[in-house]
Design a protein around this motif. Structure first.
Motif, PDB file in Angstrom:
ATOM      1  N   GLN A   1       3.208  -1.144  -4.929  1.00 50.43           N
ATOM      2  CA  GLN A   1       3.852  -2.367  -5.397  1.00 50.43           C
ATOM      3  C   GLN A   1       2.869  -3.518  -5.204  1.00 50.43           C
ATOM      4  OE1 GLN A   1       7.574  -2.731  -3.255  1.00 50.43           O
ATOM      5  NE2 GLN A   1       8.615  -1.307  -4.633  1.00 50.43           N
ATOM      6  N   TRP A   2       2.383  -4.043  -6.304  1.00 51.70           N
ATOM      7  CA  TRP A   2       1.346  -5.073  -6.258  1.00 51.70           C
ATOM      8  C   TRP A   2       1.968  -6.461  -6.220  1.00 51.70           C
ATOM      9  CZ3 TRP A   2      -3.601  -3.541  -5.654  1.00 51.70           C
ATOM     10  CH2 TRP A   2      -3.935  -2.232  -6.027  1.00 51.70           C
ATOM     11  N   THR A   3       1.356  -7.349  -5.436  1.00 54.93           N
ATOM     12  CA  THR A   3       1.726  -8.756  -5.424  1.00 54.93           C
ATOM     13  C   THR A   3       0.449  -9.582  -5.580  1.00 54.93           C
ATOM     14  OG1 THR A   3       1.560  -8.868  -3.008  1.00 54.93           O
ATOM     15  CG2 THR A   3       3.729  -8.361  -3.960  1.00 54.93           C
ATOM     16  N   PRO A   4       0.553 -10.794  -6.134  1.00 58.05           N
ATOM     17  CA  PRO A   4      -0.650 -11.612  -6.322  1.00 58.05           C
ATOM     18  C   PRO A   4      -1.291 -11.972  -4.980  1.00 58.05           C
ATOM     19  CG  PRO A   4       1.170 -12.441  -7.653  1.00 58.05           C
ATOM     20  CD  PRO A   4       1.753 -11.432  -6.709  1.00 58.05           C
ATOM     21  N   HIS A   5      -2.591 -11.936  -4.950  1.00 55.44           N
ATOM     22  CA  HIS A   5      -3.353 -12.418  -3.795  1.00 55.44           C
ATOM     23  C   HIS A   5      -4.110 -13.687  -4.148  1.00 55.44           C
ATOM     24  CE1 HIS A   5      -5.782 -12.505  -0.182  1.00 55.44           C
ATOM     25  NE2 HIS A   5      -6.878 -12.539  -0.919  1.00 55.44           N
ATOM     26  N   ASN A   6      -4.802 -13.664  -5.258  1.00 57.99           N
ATOM     27  CA  ASN A   6      -5.496 -14.855  -5.756  1.00 57.99           C
ATOM     28  C   ASN A   6      -5.585 -14.730  -7.262  1.00 57.99           C
ATOM     29  OD1 ASN A   6      -7.103 -17.002  -6.411  1.00 57.99           O
ATOM     30  ND2 ASN A   6      -8.822 -16.432  -5.084  1.00 57.99           N
ATOM     31  N   THR A   7      -4.683 -15.403  -7.952  1.00 51.73           N
ATOM     32  CA  THR A   7      -4.677 -15.359  -9.414  1.00 51.73           C
ATOM     33  C   THR A   7      -4.897 -16.746 -10.000  1.00 51.73           C
ATOM     34  OG1 THR A   7      -2.262 -15.520  -9.375  1.00 51.73           O
ATOM     35  CG2 THR A   7      -3.214 -13.309  -9.524  1.00 51.73           C
ATOM     36  N   ASP A   8      -5.530 -17.633  -9.225  1.00 52.19           N
ATOM     37  CA  ASP A   8      -5.823 -18.996  -9.688  1.00 52.19           C
ATOM     38  C   ASP A   8      -7.256 -19.085 -10.203  1.00 52.19           C
ATOM     39  OD1 ASP A   8      -3.284 -19.779  -8.872  1.00 52.19           O
ATOM     40  OD2 ASP A   8      -3.989 -20.258  -6.829  1.00 52.19           O
ATOM     41  N   ASN A   9      -7.492 -20.101 -11.027  1.00 49.06           N
ATOM     42  CA  ASN A   9      -8.849 -20.447 -11.477  1.00 49.06           C
ATOM     43  C   ASN A   9      -9.600 -19.257 -12.075  1.00 49.06           C
ATOM     44  OD1 ASN A   9      -8.528 -23.149 -10.470  1.00 49.06           O
ATOM     45  ND2 ASN A   9      -8.960 -22.355  -8.407  1.00 49.06           N
ATOM     46  N   GLY A  10      -8.882 -18.475 -12.889  1.00 51.94           N
ATOM     47  CA  GLY A  10      -9.516 -17.359 -13.579  1.00 51.94           C
ATOM     48  C   GLY A  10      -9.635 -16.093 -12.766  1.00 51.94           C
ATOM     49  N   MET A  11      -9.233 -16.132 -11.491  1.00 56.31           N
ATOM     50  CA  MET A  11      -9.273 -14.926 -10.668  1.00 56.31           C
ATOM     51  C   MET A  11      -8.054 -14.060 -10.980  1.00 56.31           C
ATOM     52  SD  MET A  11     -12.027 -15.522  -8.791  1.00 56.31           S
ATOM     53  CE  MET A  11     -12.017 -14.711  -7.186  1.00 56.31           C
ATOM     54  N   ASN A  12      -8.153 -12.766 -10.664  1.00 53.26           N
ATOM     55  CA  ASN A  12      -7.014 -11.878 -10.904  1.00 53.26           C
ATOM     56  C   ASN A  12      -6.986 -10.800  -9.823  1.00 53.26           C
ATOM     57  OD1 ASN A  12      -4.699 -11.060 -12.307  1.00 53.26           O
ATOM     58  ND2 ASN A  12      -5.859  -9.547 -13.503  1.00 53.26           N
ATOM     59  N   ILE A  13      -6.896 -11.253  -8.568  1.00 53.03           N
ATOM     60  CA  ILE A  13      -6.920 -10.351  -7.419  1.00 53.03           C
ATOM     61  C   ILE A  13      -5.493 -10.103  -6.948  1.00 53.03           C
ATOM     62  CG2 ILE A  13      -7.762  -9.985  -5.076  1.00 53.03           C
ATOM     63  CD1 ILE A  13     -10.089 -11.849  -5.726  1.00 53.03           C
ATOM     64  N   TRP A  14      -5.157  -8.811  -6.812  1.00 48.88           N
ATOM     65  CA  TRP A  14      -3.828  -8.381  -6.397  1.00 48.88           C
ATOM     66  C   TRP A  14      -3.952  -7.551  -5.125  1.00 48.88           C
ATOM     67  CZ3 TRP A  14       0.697  -9.316  -9.436  1.00 48.88           C
ATOM     68  CH2 TRP A  14       0.451 -10.032 -10.611  1.00 48.88           C
ATOM     69  N   LYS A  15      -2.827  -7.410  -4.403  1.00 48.00           N
ATOM     70  CA  LYS A  15      -2.844  -6.628  -3.175  1.00 48.00           C
ATOM     71  C   LYS A  15      -1.599  -5.760  -3.101  1.00 48.00           C
ATOM     72  CE  LYS A  15      -0.762 -10.291  -0.339  1.00 48.00           C
ATOM     73  NZ  LYS A  15      -0.959 -11.203   0.829  1.00 48.00           N
ATOM     74  N   ALA A  16      -1.743  -4.666  -2.338  1.00 45.42           N
ATOM     75  CA  ALA A  16      -0.610  -3.761  -2.140  1.00 45.42           C
ATOM     76  C   ALA A  16      -0.793  -3.065  -0.800  1.00 45.42           C
ATOM     77  CB  ALA A  16      -0.527  -2.731  -3.261  1.00 45.42           C
ATOM     78  N   VAL A  17       0.303  -2.851  -0.102  1.00 48.57           N
ATOM     79  CA  VAL A  17       0.270  -2.138   1.172  1.00 48.57           C
ATOM     80  C   VAL A  17       0.444  -0.646   0.905  1.00 48.57           C
ATOM     81  CG1 VAL A  17       1.415  -1.813   3.398  1.00 48.57           C
ATOM     82  CG2 VAL A  17       1.150  -4.120   2.443  1.00 48.57           C
ATOM     83  N   VAL A  18      -0.438   0.141   1.510  1.00 47.48           N
ATOM     84  CA  VAL A  18      -0.365   1.596   1.397  1.00 47.48           C
ATOM     85  C   VAL A  18       0.453   2.114   2.572  1.00 47.48           C
ATOM     86  CG1 VAL A  18      -1.680   3.741   1.285  1.00 47.48           C
ATOM     87  CG2 VAL A  18      -2.602   1.648   0.241  1.00 47.48           C
ATOM     88  N   GLY A  19       1.637   2.624   2.282  1.00 51.39           N
ATOM     89  CA  GLY A  19       2.521   3.066   3.350  1.00 51.39           C
ATOM     90  C   GLY A  19       1.982   4.261   4.109  1.00 51.39           C
ATOM     91  N   HIS A  20       2.391   4.383   5.355  1.00 49.72           N
ATOM     92  CA  HIS A  20       1.942   5.511   6.178  1.00 49.72           C
ATOM     93  C   HIS A  20       2.372   6.844   5.583  1.00 49.72           C
ATOM     94  CE1 HIS A  20       0.301   3.290   9.626  1.00 49.72           C
ATOM     95  NE2 HIS A  20       1.266   2.397   9.411  1.00 49.72           N
ATOM     96  N   GLU A  21       3.474   6.832   4.838  1.00 50.13           N
ATOM     97  CA  GLU A  21       3.952   8.077   4.256  1.00 50.13           C
ATOM     98  C   GLU A  21       2.993   8.602   3.177  1.00 50.13           C
ATOM     99  OE1 GLU A  21       5.396   4.805   1.627  1.00 50.13           O
ATOM    100  OE2 GLU A  21       5.247   5.140   3.801  1.00 50.13           O
ATOM    101  N   GLN A  22       2.075   7.765   2.728  1.00 49.54           N
ATOM    102  CA  GLN A  22       1.141   8.190   1.685  1.00 49.54           C
ATOM    103  C   GLN A  22      -0.099   8.865   2.257  1.00 49.54           C
ATOM    104  OE1 GLN A  22       1.424   6.440  -2.044  1.00 49.54           O
ATOM    105  NE2 GLN A  22       2.107   4.457  -1.298  1.00 49.54           N
ATOM    106  N   SER A  23      -0.195   8.956   3.569  1.00 48.77           N
ATOM    107  CA  SER A  23      -1.230   9.770   4.239  1.00 48.77           C
ATOM    108  C   SER A  23      -2.640   9.412   3.812  1.00 48.77           C
ATOM    109  CB  SER A  23      -0.965  11.267   3.982  1.00 48.77           C
ATOM    110  OG  SER A  23       0.302  11.638   4.458  1.00 48.77           O
ATOM    111  N   VAL A  24      -2.897   8.142   3.636  1.00 49.04           N
ATOM    112  CA  VAL A  24      -4.243   7.673   3.314  1.00 49.04           C
ATOM    113  C   VAL A  24      -4.678   6.692   4.390  1.00 49.04           C
ATOM    114  CG1 VAL A  24      -5.646   6.355   1.694  1.00 49.04           C
ATOM    115  CG2 VAL A  24      -3.972   7.983   0.833  1.00 49.04           C
ATOM    116  N   ASP A  25      -5.751   7.032   5.081  1.00 49.56           N
ATOM    117  CA  ASP A  25      -6.242   6.158   6.141  1.00 49.56           C
ATOM    118  C   ASP A  25      -7.505   5.404   5.749  1.00 49.56           C
ATOM    119  OD1 ASP A  25      -4.217   6.919   7.967  1.00 49.56           O
ATOM    120  OD2 ASP A  25      -5.311   8.769   8.395  1.00 49.56           O
ATOM    121  N   SER A  26      -8.176   5.861   4.710  1.00 52.77           N
ATOM    122  CA  SER A  26      -9.360   5.161   4.209  1.00 52.77           C
ATOM    123  C   SER A  26      -9.405   5.309   2.699  1.00 52.77           C
ATOM    124  CB  SER A  26     -10.641   5.722   4.836  1.00 52.77           C
ATOM    125  OG  SER A  26     -10.819   7.078   4.477  1.00 52.77           O
ATOM    126  N   ILE A  27      -9.937   4.316   2.037  1.00 55.06           N
ATOM    127  CA  ILE A  27     -10.086   4.355   0.577  1.00 55.06           C
ATOM    128  C   ILE A  27     -11.532   3.963   0.270  1.00 55.06           C
ATOM    129  CG2 ILE A  27      -9.338   3.400  -1.622  1.00 55.06           C
ATOM    130  CD1 ILE A  27      -6.591   2.965  -0.454  1.00 55.06           C
TER     131      ILE A  27
END
Length: 841
Positions: free
Chosen positions: A203-229
């Motif tokens: 589930q993505w939410t805006p992090h910095n979408t001002d001034n031409g930027m388009n950076i989004w963020k999402a939390v990776v839940g523990h149930e998804q078993s990913v500790d590094s990307i």
């Protein structure tokens, strides 16, 4: 390798020092446009620069070499740059060519198990498409059980048009012998993808979408078993870890402007000096058996255990380069595993990165080997002192077997402060938050893929109990994890270090077949044959956008037993033998690990490579790390656009610095330290990069090569030997637009007189007058190469050898039958000669 006045003179060969990467298929991005730069010597007439490309494409078109698919045809056309070089187009889509290699699908009428990743269930019977399993692991389990009950060969068929994710690496054992994994469904559907990635729903939410930027963020839940990307795919396209300078490894490198690499730093912090105080290594030197009868510089077996190999570290802690008295350079240079760099004051860091960094320890620095750009090294556990302009590290450097005292160009990745360009991402492991600069507008898709497994499938047997008859037919192997920060080993006495893993591994196997497959966006090596393998075939298969090497053959000897003194003995046969690579396409390799080839082999022999189409790589297209056993054949293939980012290499490269004992001519034969001849014939080999010394680089003691009836374009030299290279024959080849010479011996030792090299019946076209056509050690009369019956073309019609005009040289009984011609043949003449040369007799 060595330099010489001839090599220095060759610096004028190109007007520029880098060349273009095919832009046939790159990820979307709004990074600065990449500018191609010239890729052939400046003196080559534009007409020939066009005509050879059209001629080569005509020969490869429609599957004469490589895989017969639309994508291979189009990507090769684009890589040849025909539109740009010829100011017109000859491209017309081949509507009759399939989009994917058609699966052979030789599944038996019984023993078939179906897998549907979308609609299947592992509680189904698996015996029909409507009763399909959901996972490949369940299908293989059912096939294994059925094989044990019935003895029948089994097939597991994956639904085409689907991505099949794994929860673990699939292990195939002797219980799975004669298993086929293939696809089912509409022939026009994409082949099934076997993925090394984990699919995340975010589930993505805006992090910095001002001034031409388009950076989004999402939390990776523990149930998804990913500790590094460490890698990420969005809509199947590679995203890049936030980095400086910005760069896309699929479309940029030292051969493009911009390159994505920072200029060499002001200084280097001290690393681990190979000759410094430490626990001394075990110096291995085995003098019996010996091959001194023909090898003047490398007659014995030499290796080192421990010492610098403990400190880098290599896995296992063994290397030719860790012996301070090896016959090449001794313990080589400095491994910067605990070093660092002092960056230039002129560096224009992104605004957010100009001060302290929040988590510098998570960053990774990539550094080119200094000088010839022979390799890249990667370093981690960083610290940053902006007031001193220093980045230091405490781990890494094991990606280069033959280290350098300093580095060259570099880049840094995996810092939040560097997230400033489309298609970049950063994963904050402490908060389990992924940040993505989405290309274009709007939010990223909810589903993304995270490459998690280095390996999706292992064929795992032994020499005593090999797995037999495994077939992968019409399957795509995609999205495996990067491996460049994992332990590496030194396969043998060449320059390269590698990670002994791949997307698909075959070990202890007989008659494994990889057919009509695609290996795509594997971020480490793609295919590894390790230890005992016999009769492996790779046919009608494509490798593209590979992080390391496409195919690796890596045999084993006992490098540590009895203080390493058994390492020369390969009579146990724990190595790949009788491998056949046929109608394979290999392109865009070495995206991360620059010591990468389409086919790399070490302690491997009797490989046949035929009808290979290979292009676009940073080092050699084919690399033999040692001379063990020989009996290899490279024929009827086309290779171009290699050594794009490096130098002091060829389209083909070999070293032969160590002695190995093998059974000849086959298993169970007589043990000997002398190899069979390797044959390179009827190939088109194009050294169209400034870093390519020559198309065929028989380096450091290489011997027993028969190079005949090839078209060789460009390069500094036609035939090259050094370090007492011997028993090498170049005969009936056509070399066009070489500079400066047709033959060179770069020194470092002279051949045993009865094992001198041969250069005969060749046609060599020198692009410019250099006053000579052969550079040799004129004092070594007893070791002179044998020259005879060559046709030399240059603008003046004048040449010499050892300062003597050709006729005076011949009057001494040397080089009989050789003729020098004034003027350069026409484009039509050169290519008509090439057509005649490449015909089968």
């Amino acid at each position: 390798s060595h330099s010489s006045p001839l090599a220095d003179e060759a610096g004028m060969w190109w007007a520029h020092t880098a060349t273009m990467l095919s832009m046939s298929s790159i990820m979307p991005s709004v990074l600065a446009a990449v500018t191609p730069v010239p890729d052939v010597p400046a003196f080559v007439p534009p007409s020939f620069d066009c005509e050879w490309r059209k001629w080569a494409y005509t020969r490869l078109r429609g599957g004469a070499v490589g895989v017969r698919t639309f994508s291979t045809d189009k990507s090769a056309y684009d890589a040849l740059q025909i539109d740009a070089k010829c100011n017109n187009t000859m491209w017309t889509p081949h509507i009759t060519l399939p989009k994917y290699p058609p699966a052979r699908n030789r599944a038996p009428m019984s023993g078939i198990w179906f897998v549907d990743a979308v609609s299947g269930r592992d509680t189904n019977t698996g015996t029909s498409p409507t009763e399909a399993f959901a996972t490949l692991v369940r299908g293989v389990t059912a096939a294994r059980s059925a094989k044990g009950r019935t003895g029948q060969n089994q097939s597991v068929l994956l639904q085409r048009g689907q991505t099949h994710y794994l929860s673990q690496t699939l292990q195939l054992t002797t219980k799975d012998s004669d298993l086929t994994i293939s696809g089912y469904g509409a022939d026009t559907a994409p082949m099934p993808k076997l993925s090394g990635a984990m699919n995340l729903s975010l589930q993505w939410t805006p992090h910095n979408t001002d001034n031409g930027m388009n950076i989004w963020k999402a939390v990776v839940g523990h149930e998804q078993s990913v500790d590094s990307i460490n890698a990420l795919r969005v809509h199947g396209q590679r995203q890049v870890r936030a980095r400086f300078p910005n760069g896309n490894p699929e479309s940029m490198g030292l051969h493009t402007i911009p390159s994505g690499w920072a200029e060499p730093p002001e200084d280097w912090l001290p690393g681990i000096v190979a000759s410094g105080p430490r626990t001394p290594p075990i110096e291995v030197m085995v003098r019996t058996p010996s091959r001194a009868a023909s090898y003047a510089v490398y007659p014995f077996y030499t290796n080192g255990i421990g010492g610098i190999c403990n400190d880098v570290p290599f896995t296992p802690n063994v290397s030719f380069w860790c012996n301070p008295n090896n016959p090449r350079d001794g313990a080589h240079g400095v491994w910067n595993a605990s070093g660092g760099l002092v960056y230039n004051q002129s560096i224009e860091w992104p605004k957010e990165a100009q001060g302290n960094w929040n988590s510098p320890e998570e960053g990774v620095v990539h550094v080119w080997h200094s000088g010839g750009h022979w390799a890249t090294m990667m370093f981690s556990n960083l610290s940053h002192a902006p007031e001193k302009q220093t980045i230091s590290w405490t781990s890494g450097g094991y990606q280069d077997a033959r280290a350098s005292n300093t580095g060259a160009e570099w880049y840094i990745e995996n810092l939040m402060e560097l997230l400033d360009a489309p298609c970049e991402f950063y994963f904050d492991s402490s908060s389990r938050t992924i940040y993505l600069y989405m290309n274009g507008t709007g939010a990223p898709p909810s589903d993304v893929d995270v490459p998690t497994f280095e390996t999706v499938l292992v064929v795992n047997g032994s020499k005593a109990e090999p797995v037999t008859g495994i077939t992968l037919d019409g399957v795509a192997i995609v999205d495996t994890a990067p491996s460049y920060m994992k332990p590496h080993g030194v396969p043998s006495s060449g320059d390269w270090a590698l990670r002994r893993t791949a997307a698909v591994i075959s070990s202890g196997a007989v008659n494994v077949s990889i057919q009509s497959c695609q290996f795509e966006r594997n971020d480490g090596n793609a295919l590894l044959l390790t230890g005992y393998n016999r009769g492996v075939t790779v046919v009608d298969t494509e490798f593209a956008w590979i992080g390391g090497s496409a195919m690796v053959g890596w045999g084993s000897t006992d490098d540590v037993g009895q203080n390493g003194t058994l390492g020369f003995d390969a009579t146990e046969g724990e190595f790949p033998r009788y491998t056949r690579i046929e109608h394979v396409t290999c392109r865009e390799i070495g995206l991360y690990q620059k010591q990468a080839s389409c086919w790399f082999h070490a302690k491997t022999m009797q490989t046949t490579i035929t009808h290979l189409l290979a292009f676009n790589g940073p080092r050699a297209g084919i690399c033999f790390n040692d001379g063990m056993g020989g009996g290899n054949i490279i024929q009827d293939s086309i290779l171009f656009s290699f050594t794009r980012e490096s130098s002091d290499h060829g389209v083909f490269n070999s070293w032969d610095r160590n002695m190995y004992l093998v059974e000849q001519p086959g298993d169970g034969g007589t043990p000997t330290v002398f190899p069979q001849y390797d044959t390179i014939t009827r190939n088109i080999l194009v050294a169209n990069y400034p870093g390519a010394q020559e198309a065929v680089d028989n380096d450091d003691g290489s011997g027993y090569f028969n190079t005949t009836r090839n078209l060789i374009l460009f390069g500094h030299y036609g035939m090259k030997v050094d370090m007492a290279g011997h028993d090498n024959m170049h005969t009936s080849n056509l070399y066009a637009y070489l500079f400066p010479v047709c033959f060179v011996d770069l020194g470092g030792g002279e051949a045993v007189p009865s094992h001198r090299d041969l250069f005969a019946n060749n046609t060599c076209i020198q692009g410019l007058d250099t006053g000579t056509y052969a550079g040799i050690n004129c004092a070594a009369n007893s070791s002179y190469p044998t020259f005879r019956n060559n046709d030399i073309y240059n603008p003046s019609g004048v040449t010499s050898v050892c300062g003597m005009p050709l006729k005076e040289w011949q009057a001494k009984g040397r080089d009989l039958g050789t003729v020098v011609h004034k003027g350069i043949p026409t484009d039509e003449t050169i290519l008509s000669w090439a057509n005649q040369l490449l015909q089968h007799e």
